[in-house]
Structures are given as C-alpha cells and as structure tokens.
Design an enzyme around this catalytic site. Structure first.
Site, PDB file in Angstrom:
ATOM      1  N   LYS A   1       9.757   5.118   7.204  1.00  0.00           N
ATOM      2  CA  LYS A   1      10.156   3.914   6.473  1.00  0.00           C
ATOM      3  C   LYS A   1      11.370   4.270   5.632  1.00  0.00           C
ATOM      4  CE  LYS A   1       5.470   2.030   5.844  1.00  0.00           C
ATOM      5  NZ  LYS A   1       4.238   2.226   5.044  1.00  0.00           N
TER       6      LYS A   1
ATOM      7  N   GLU B   1      -4.689  -2.539   9.174  1.00  0.00           N
ATOM      8  CA  GLU B   1      -3.951  -3.061  10.331  1.00  0.00           C
ATOM      9  C   GLU B   1      -4.643  -2.739  11.649  1.00  0.00           C
ATOM     10  OE1 GLU B   1       0.100  -1.609  10.092  1.00  0.00           O
ATOM     11  OE2 GLU B   1       0.065  -1.879   7.909  1.00  0.00           O
TER      12      GLU B   1
ATOM     13  N   HIS C   1       8.484  -1.245   9.399  1.00  0.00           N
ATOM     14  CA  HIS C   1       8.806  -2.228   8.358  1.00  0.00           C
ATOM     15  C   HIS C   1       7.942  -1.954   7.122  1.00  0.00           C
ATOM     16  CE1 HIS C   1       5.177  -5.001   9.422  1.00  0.00           C
ATOM     17  NE2 HIS C   1       4.857  -3.731   9.482  1.00  0.00           N
TER      18      HIS C   1
ATOM     19  N   GLU D   1       1.472  -9.492   6.858  1.00  0.00           N
ATOM     20  CA  GLU D   1       2.325  -9.118   7.986  1.00  0.00           C
ATOM     21  C   GLU D   1       2.174 -10.071   9.167  1.00  0.00           C
ATOM     22  OE1 GLU D   1       1.757  -4.936   8.782  1.00  0.00           O
ATOM     23  OE2 GLU D   1       2.680  -4.392   6.877  1.00  0.00           O
TER      24      GLU D   1
ATOM     25  N   ASP E   1       1.440   8.381   7.166  1.00  0.00           N
ATOM     26  CA  ASP E   1       2.357   7.454   6.475  1.00  0.00           C
ATOM     27  C   ASP E   1       2.400   7.824   4.994  1.00  0.00           C
ATOM     28  OD1 ASP E   1       3.647   5.290   5.304  1.00  0.00           O
ATOM     29  OD2 ASP E   1       2.144   3.814   5.824  1.00  0.00           O
TER      30      ASP E   1
ATOM     31  N   ASP F   1      -4.090   1.159  11.618  1.00  0.00           N
ATOM     32  CA  ASP F   1      -3.666   1.770  10.360  1.00  0.00           C
ATOM     33  C   ASP F   1      -4.696   1.388   9.297  1.00  0.00           C
ATOM     34  OD1 ASP F   1      -2.560   2.779   8.090  1.00  0.00           O
ATOM     35  OD2 ASP F   1      -0.817   1.455   8.041  1.00  0.00           O
TER      36      ASP F   1
ATOM     37  N   SER G   1       0.871  -1.176   0.000  1.00  0.00           N
ATOM     38  CA  SER G   1       0.000   0.000   0.000  1.00  0.00           C
ATOM     39  C   SER G   1       0.909   1.228   0.000  1.00  0.00           C
ATOM     40  CB  SER G   1      -0.915  -0.020   1.224  1.00  0.00           C
ATOM     41  OG  SER G   1      -0.174   0.048   2.414  1.00  0.00           O
TER      42      SER G   1
ATOM     43  N   GLU H   1      -3.178   5.672  12.291  1.00  0.00           N
ATOM     44  CA  GLU H   1      -2.314   6.041  11.160  1.00  0.00           C
ATOM     45  C   GLU H   1      -3.141   6.040   9.877  1.00  0.00           C
ATOM     46  OE1 GLU H   1       0.870   3.200  10.890  1.00  0.00           O
ATOM     47  OE2 GLU H   1       1.060   3.468   8.734  1.00  0.00           O
TER      48      GLU H   1
ATOM     49  N   LYS I   1       6.944  -0.385  14.533  1.00  0.00           N
ATOM     50  CA  LYS I   1       5.825  -1.150  13.973  1.00  0.00           C
ATOM     51  C   LYS I   1       6.449  -2.182  13.048  1.00  0.00           C
ATOM     52  CE  LYS I   1       2.822   0.045  10.264  1.00  0.00           C
ATOM     53  NZ  LYS I   1       1.600   0.592   9.690  1.00  0.00           N
TER      54      LYS I   1
ATOM     55  N   HIS J   1      -3.549  -6.014   2.431  1.00  0.00           N
ATOM     56  CA  HIS J   1      -2.643  -7.039   2.966  1.00  0.00           C
ATOM     57  C   HIS J   1      -3.327  -8.387   3.170  1.00  0.00           C
ATOM     58  CE1 HIS J   1       0.301  -3.827   4.735  1.00  0.00           C
ATOM     59  NE2 HIS J   1       0.272  -3.850   3.428  1.00  0.00           N
TER      60      HIS J   1
HETATM   61  P1  PGA Z   1       3.035  -1.306   3.083  1.00  0.00           P
HETATM   62  O1  PGA Z   1       2.132  -1.214   4.385  1.00  0.00           O
HETATM   63  O2  PGA Z   1       4.386  -1.728   3.485  1.00  0.00           O
HETATM   64  O3  PGA Z   1       2.303  -2.305   2.237  1.00  0.00           O
HETATM   65  O4  PGA Z   1       3.019   0.070   2.479  1.00  0.00           O
HETATM   66  C1  PGA Z   1       2.579  -0.746   5.609  1.00  0.00           C
HETATM   67  C2  PGA Z   1       1.834   0.478   6.049  1.00  0.00           C
HETATM   68  O5  PGA Z   1       0.921   0.972   5.362  1.00  0.00           O
HETATM   69  O6  PGA Z   1       2.149   1.028   7.104  1.00  0.00           O
HETATM   70 ZN    ZN Z   2       0.567   2.710   6.914  1.00  0.00          ZN
END
Ligand code: PGA
Ligand code: ZN
Length: 422
Positions: free
Chosen positions: A338, A164, A366, A205, A313, A242, A42, A286, A389, A155
């Site tokens: 990230k 999430e 991650h 995840e 994010d 999230d 995402s 988030e 996270k 996911h």
């Molecule tokens: P992604 O998801 O690694 O698939 O972008 C993680 C997140 O959205 O925090």
């Molecule tokens: Zn996110």
C-alpha cells in the site's frame, strides 16, 4: 525533462466522507497532473503517519489542512526547480526534510500526494502512460483482481469478524473476463443473500455486509454464488481472505466478538484456517494473525505456506525493515503493498523489489477509504506482480481502478499478458 514549476495541495473528501489530500503539480512545459491519497481504517501500528489537524471544530478533528500547508509551503519550496523525472531524488529529499522514521512531521499524506503527482506529471510530459513510465516497456502484465464481495470487521456494522472475503477469478483468460466473472458472481451473491433473507447493503469497500450466523457462512455463500453465476468454484473462481486479525486481537489471543464465537489462540486460528482450506477453494489468506503475532504468522506459514499464499499487511506495512524480518523468519510468503503505508513511490518500489528477490508474491492494494484516483491500477501493471486488491464490484472509487485496468488492457492489445499466480 522539465522542471517542477508549481506544487499545490487541497483538502478533498475520500469515499467515507473524510478529508484527504490532493496534490496538483505543474511542470515548466505546461504539463499538469494531480494525485489523491487514500486512507485506511484497519491501519497497522507502524504505518507512516497520516497527518490530521486534531481540530475538533472541523470534520471531527480529521481535517488535513496541516498536511495541505506542508505541501504548499515546505514541500513546494524544496521541490520547485527539480526535474520531475528524478523520482528517487525527490522522494529522498522529502524523507530527509521530514526527518522522522514514520513521516510524522510533514505527514505521509502530504509526502505521498506530492510523490504520486510528480510521477504522473513526469509520465505525461514523457508522453508515456503511467504504467510504462514506472514499469518500462516490459510492463504488460495485467493483475488478477482479488474482489472483496463480503465485508466484515472494521469495514462493516455486522456480525462478521473477518474483514474481507474476496473472489479471485483464477481461471479467467484475461483481465476483462476476470472482471466479468467477478461482477456476475457479485450479482449472483446479491440474489443468494436476498433469498436467505439477508441484507444486501454494502460495507466500506462495496462488499455486502449481512449479519451472518458465522464467519464461515461467508465462504459457503460465496461458493454458492460462484456456482449460481455459472462458474466452477476453485477452477474458475477461488477465494481469498483478509481476516485483518489485528482488529480482533486481544491479550494472549483473539476474540471473535462480532460473531459471538468466543476466544481463539493463535494455534486455534491456524487450525480454523487449515480446516477452511480443506473445505473451500481458498488460495490466499492475508493477516490471519495480528500484526504483533509474529509467532502466529510463522506457525501459519509453516502449516499452510506450501499450499496457499500467506500475505502480511499490518505486520509489514510496506516497510522493507519488517519485510526483511518476515523473509528471514519465514513469517509469510507474500506482502500486501500500500503506497500510503510507507509514503513515497520510491520506498514502495523498494518494498516490492525485496519481495521479488525473496521469491515472494506481492499484492498492490487500495485502502478502505479511497478516491477516484486510479494511480494504483497503473502501479500494479508497472510492478508486474500479477495481483491487485481493490474492492468490490460497485462504488466508483473501487470501479475507477478496474476501469483503468480495462483501458490499459485495451491499450496494450495483443501485448497484454494475464496469468494467475495461483
Ligand atoms: P484498510 O483495510 O485500508 O482499512 O487498512 C484494507 C486492508 O486491511 O487490507
Ligand atoms: Zn489487510
């Protein structure tokens, strides 16, 4: 500090079975180190570019031979002979060589692999653990883990729109205990799901991915599991979300299509989150709105920002340009961090420094596609923000980070700090 003597990349596989880049660096003193790059699903639109081959004959076009070649030829040629400790100089050199604003030419996967491998080699050569090398002697704070126990959105192949649902052991006395609280609750959740006839297969995840009746049911089940594991919801273990709302954003609003709960406006989403904050022990949300919905983020922060953490994010993509705008507009009060969204260690640290100066929280994260590399665990301790996270309590690409944090906690002994930012 010894100089870089060799830099070589190979194509490896990530946790989804898709190709990614691993870079190995050798220094003149014989030190070697490697680092592997994760990959999101995402992804934010303005993330640094993950260079893929687009050759449909290999891995459905997802091969990374071009990025590998960029490391082995262009980046290696530029970095050979450079002192490995000069991280900023090395990162800036790669940024300049690339010349684009989003690392589209060399690939953020190529650049980040080299950047992380150099940092790790330099730490080994300096005889320091990576967290001390990057964070100095003051880097003694272990992060509170946000553990993703229920997966939805992009996911998981299920009926849940929000990506999430995480548990956060806010009342644990140490990282090791936080991890135990989390693992016990994860197993309790499996039992709760089984009892209700839900599947206990897992998403990308490692969180469970059942076909729930609604998004909200996920919160109910987690509260039940926390209690069943013998913990007090809110006191020992809180919840973080999230929704990754970019993934269900449509023109003029949002569509909860997986759960068949219809359309929502940005305001209705704020109402929904506010109602959940009343009902469930939620401490952090988030990407409650989509990456282009700055107004939604601002409305959310003004409504809930003094009660809970609002994390950006996809909207910030670890980029100082967007985080600065977020601070200015009060679009959130925290950022997700990230490494591969921006593409170098140096730029990631700059994003964190901006958050710190604004009094914002920051969560080292991650990606949904990961490898066994635990760089980000050391990085979280180095940066000292007290939050990480890194997924669920199963699947070794997630557990590798937790296990590394356990090692760090043991190594720090009495110097290890652990305090909840909530
Ligand atoms: P992604 O998801 O690694 O698939 O972008 C993680 C997140 O959205 O925090
Ligand atoms: Zn996110």
């Amino acid at each position: 500090m010894p100089k870089i003597a060799e830099l070589r990349a190979i194509e490896i596989l990530d946790s989804r079975g898709n190709p990614t880049v691993r870079v190995r660096v050798a220094l003149a003193d014989g030190t070697t180190a490697s680092a592997s790059v994760p990959s999101g699903a995402s992804t934010g639109q303005y993330e640094a570019v993950e260079l893929r081959d687009d050759d449909k004959r290999r891995y459905g076009g997802k091969g990374v031979r071009k990025a590998v070649a960029n490391v082995n030829e262009r980046i290696a040629a530029a970095l050979l002979g450079k002192e490995a400790s000069r991280q900023a100089e090395i990162d800036n050199l790669m940024i300049e060589m690339d010349g684009t604003s989003n690392k589209a030419k060399l690939g953020a996967n190529a650049i980040l692999g080299a950047s992380m491998a150099v940092a790790r080699a330099a730490s080994i050569s300096a005889n320091l653990p990576l967290y001390s090398y990057l964070g100095g002697a003051a880097a003694t704070r272990l992060p509170v883990p946000m553990m993703n126990v229920l997966n939805g959105g992009k996911h998981a192949d299920n009926s849940v729109d929000f990506q999430e649902f995480m548990i956060v052991p806010v009342g644990a006395p140490s990282f090791g205990e936080a991890l135990r609280y989390g693992a016990e609750t994860f197993h309790a959740l499996a039992k709760v799901l089984k009892k209700k006839g839900y599947a206990t297969s897992v998403g990308d995840e490692g969180g469970f991915a059942p076909n729930l009746k609604s998004n909200e049911e996920a919160c109910e089940l987690i509260v039940e599991a926390i209690g069943a594991a013998g913990y007090s919801p809110g006191k020992d273990i809180a919840i973080a979300l999230d929704p990754a709302a970019s993934s269900f954003a449509v023109e003029n609003g949002y569509l909860l299509s997986k759960s068949r709960q219809g359309n929502k406006t940005a305001e209705q989403l704020v109402d929904l989150y506010a109602a959940w904050v009343e009902r469930y022990p939620i401490v952090s949300i988030e990407d409650g709105h989509g990456e282009f919905d700055w107004k939604g983020f601002v409305a959310m922060t003004s409504r809930l920002g003094d009660r809970i953490q609002i994390v950006g994010d996809d909207i910030f993509v670890t980029n100082t340009k967007f985080i600065a705008r977020g601070i200015e507009e009060k679009a959130s009060n925290a950022a997700l961090i990230k490494l591969n969204q921006i593409g170098t260690v140096t730029e990631t640290v700059a994003a964190i420094e901006l958050c710190r100066r604004a009094g914002w929280g920051y969560v080292i994260s991650h990606r949904s596609g990961e490898t066994e590399d635990s760089f980000m665990a050391d990085f979280a301790v180095a940066m000292g923000g007290g939050q990480i996270k890194t997924g669920s309590l199963c699947r070794s690409e997630r557990i590798a980070k937790y296990n590394r944090l356990l090692e760090i906690e043991t190594e720090l002994g009495g110097r290890a700090e652990f305090s909840s930012p909530f």
